[in-house]
Design a protein around this motif. Sequence first.
Motif, short mmCIF file in Angstrom:
data_model
loop_
_atom_site.label_atom_id
_atom_site.label_comp_id
_atom_site.label_asym_id
_atom_site.label_seq_id
_atom_site.Cartn_x
_atom_site.Cartn_y
_atom_site.Cartn_z
N VAL A 36 0.87 -1.17 0.00
CA VAL A 36 0.00 0.00 0.00
C VAL A 36 0.91 1.22 0.00
O VAL A 36 1.76 1.37 0.87
CB VAL A 36 -0.90 0.02 1.25
CG1 VAL A 36 -1.81 1.23 1.25
CG2 VAL A 36 -1.70 -1.27 1.35
N TYR A 37 0.72 2.08 -1.01
CA TYR A 37 1.49 3.32 -1.14
C TYR A 37 0.54 4.49 -0.98
O TYR A 37 -0.63 4.42 -1.36
CB TYR A 37 2.18 3.39 -2.50
CG TYR A 37 3.27 2.37 -2.70
CD1 TYR A 37 4.58 2.66 -2.36
CD2 TYR A 37 2.99 1.13 -3.25
CE1 TYR A 37 5.58 1.73 -2.55
CE2 TYR A 37 3.98 0.19 -3.44
CZ TYR A 37 5.29 0.51 -3.09
OH TYR A 37 6.28 -0.41 -3.28
N GLU A 38 1.09 5.59 -0.45
CA GLU A 38 0.29 6.80 -0.29
C GLU A 38 1.13 7.99 -0.74
O GLU A 38 2.32 8.07 -0.47
CB GLU A 38 -0.10 6.96 1.19
CG GLU A 38 -1.16 8.01 1.41
CD GLU A 38 -1.62 8.02 2.87
OE1 GLU A 38 -1.50 9.09 3.49
OE2 GLU A 38 -2.07 6.98 3.36
N ASN A 39 0.48 8.93 -1.44
CA ASN A 39 1.22 10.12 -1.88
C ASN A 39 0.89 11.30 -0.98
O ASN A 39 0.10 11.19 -0.04
CB ASN A 39 0.97 10.43 -3.35
CG ASN A 39 -0.45 10.89 -3.63
OD1 ASN A 39 -1.26 11.01 -2.72
ND2 ASN A 39 -0.74 11.16 -4.88
N ASN A 40 1.48 12.47 -1.27
CA ASN A 40 1.29 13.66 -0.44
C ASN A 40 -0.16 14.14 -0.47
O ASN A 40 -0.62 14.77 0.47
CB ASN A 40 2.22 14.78 -0.90
CG ASN A 40 3.67 14.43 -0.66
OD1 ASN A 40 3.98 13.60 0.18
ND2 ASN A 40 4.57 15.06 -1.41
N THR A 44 -4.33 6.65 -2.22
CA THR A 44 -3.82 5.33 -1.86
C THR A 44 -3.70 4.49 -3.12
O THR A 44 -4.58 4.52 -3.98
CB THR A 44 -4.75 4.65 -0.85
OG1 THR A 44 -4.92 5.51 0.27
CG2 THR A 44 -4.19 3.34 -0.38
N LEU A 45 -2.62 3.71 -3.21
CA LEU A 45 -2.38 2.85 -4.37
C LEU A 45 -1.93 1.49 -3.87
O LEU A 45 -1.03 1.39 -3.03
CB LEU A 45 -1.30 3.47 -5.26
CG LEU A 45 -0.90 2.69 -6.50
CD1 LEU A 45 -2.04 2.68 -7.50
CD2 LEU A 45 0.33 3.29 -7.12
N TYR A 46 -2.58 0.44 -4.37
CA TYR A 46 -2.20 -0.94 -4.06
C TYR A 46 -1.48 -1.51 -5.28
O TYR A 46 -2.05 -1.59 -6.35
CB TYR A 46 -3.43 -1.79 -3.76
CG TYR A 46 -4.16 -1.39 -2.51
CD1 TYR A 46 -3.91 -2.05 -1.31
CD2 TYR A 46 -5.09 -0.36 -2.51
CE1 TYR A 46 -4.58 -1.70 -0.15
CE2 TYR A 46 -5.77 0.00 -1.36
CZ TYR A 46 -5.51 -0.67 -0.19
OH TYR A 46 -6.16 -0.32 0.96
N THR A 47 -0.23 -1.93 -5.12
CA THR A 47 0.53 -2.44 -6.26
C THR A 47 1.69 -3.30 -5.78
O THR A 47 2.07 -3.24 -4.61
CB THR A 47 1.04 -1.29 -7.15
OG1 THR A 47 1.73 -1.84 -8.27
CG2 THR A 47 1.96 -0.37 -6.40
N ASN A 48 2.22 -4.09 -6.72
CA ASN A 48 3.41 -4.89 -6.38
C ASN A 48 4.66 -4.27 -6.99
O ASN A 48 5.72 -4.83 -6.90
CB ASN A 48 3.24 -6.34 -6.84
CG ASN A 48 3.10 -6.45 -8.34
OD1 ASN A 48 2.80 -5.47 -9.01
ND2 ASN A 48 3.30 -7.63 -8.87
N VAL A 49 4.51 -3.10 -7.62
CA VAL A 49 5.63 -2.39 -8.24
C VAL A 49 5.70 -1.00 -7.62
O VAL A 49 4.68 -0.32 -7.46
CB VAL A 49 5.41 -2.27 -9.77
CG1 VAL A 49 6.56 -1.53 -10.41
CG2 VAL A 49 5.25 -3.64 -10.38
N ARG A 58 3.35 2.28 2.91
CA ARG A 58 2.69 2.21 4.21
C ARG A 58 2.67 0.79 4.79
O ARG A 58 2.91 0.59 5.97
CB ARG A 58 1.25 2.72 4.12
CG ARG A 58 1.15 4.17 3.77
CD ARG A 58 1.65 5.00 4.92
NE ARG A 58 1.62 6.40 4.55
CZ ARG A 58 2.36 7.31 5.11
NH1 ARG A 58 3.20 6.99 6.06
NH2 ARG A 58 2.29 8.56 4.72
N GLN A 59 2.33 -0.20 3.93
CA GLN A 59 2.18 -1.56 4.44
C GLN A 59 2.32 -2.53 3.26
O GLN A 59 1.96 -2.21 2.13
CB GLN A 59 0.79 -1.71 5.05
CG GLN A 59 0.47 -3.08 5.56
CD GLN A 59 -0.97 -3.17 6.06
OE1 GLN A 59 -1.73 -2.23 5.96
NE2 GLN A 59 -1.32 -4.32 6.59
N CYS A 60 2.83 -3.71 3.53
CA CYS A 60 2.93 -4.76 2.52
C CYS A 60 2.33 -6.05 3.08
O CYS A 60 2.37 -6.29 4.29
CB CYS A 60 4.38 -5.03 2.13
SG CYS A 60 5.12 -3.68 1.20
N PHE A 61 1.76 -6.85 2.20
CA PHE A 61 1.23 -8.15 2.61
C PHE A 61 1.31 -9.11 1.44
O PHE A 61 1.36 -8.72 0.29
CB PHE A 61 -0.21 -8.04 3.13
CG PHE A 61 -1.12 -7.25 2.26
CD1 PHE A 61 -1.22 -5.87 2.40
CD2 PHE A 61 -1.88 -7.86 1.28
CE1 PHE A 61 -2.06 -5.13 1.59
CE2 PHE A 61 -2.72 -7.13 0.47
CZ PHE A 61 -2.81 -5.75 0.62
#
Length: 168
Positions: A36-40, A44-49, A58-61
Amino acid sequence: MKEFLVVTFFLKIISRLFVHGIFALYAGHAMAEICVYENNGGQTLYTNVSPGTDWKKRQCFATVEPPPAPAAKSAAATPAVRSALPKVTPERQRERDAMRRKVIEDELVAESKLLEEARAAYANGAPAALPDEFLNPKKYAARIAHLRESVTLHERNVDALKKEIAKM
């Protein structure tokens, strides 16, 4: 010409091995982590890249959960499960069995009647031809086959119902 065929054969084998190798590499990427990535801006973006430098992780699973460990069977758990099941009195069970027997016997009577009707229509494999079947023998043969299947089906149903009654 023979050498050309041999070379072509080996090229096909090598290309297939190469393609299978590529698929094997992709299979490894399919099991990658999802993060899970978050920008300024709060998106929110869910990706494996990794999406870039503007995004914070923020978090990985893992995408695939491991199978659960088999639970150990204990003798102490069995009585607890049995005690949680509803109790049926012997008298109530006899009522249920009698109702089941009546339903199956009614089905047997109905199925026997259908079997007799199917046998009468089949007429031992020689029913009278319908007017449109005189000109089309394939239609007549198809009707006979359908009637034969019907008789066979009803015979099997009657046998199954008799077996079910015999088990009671």
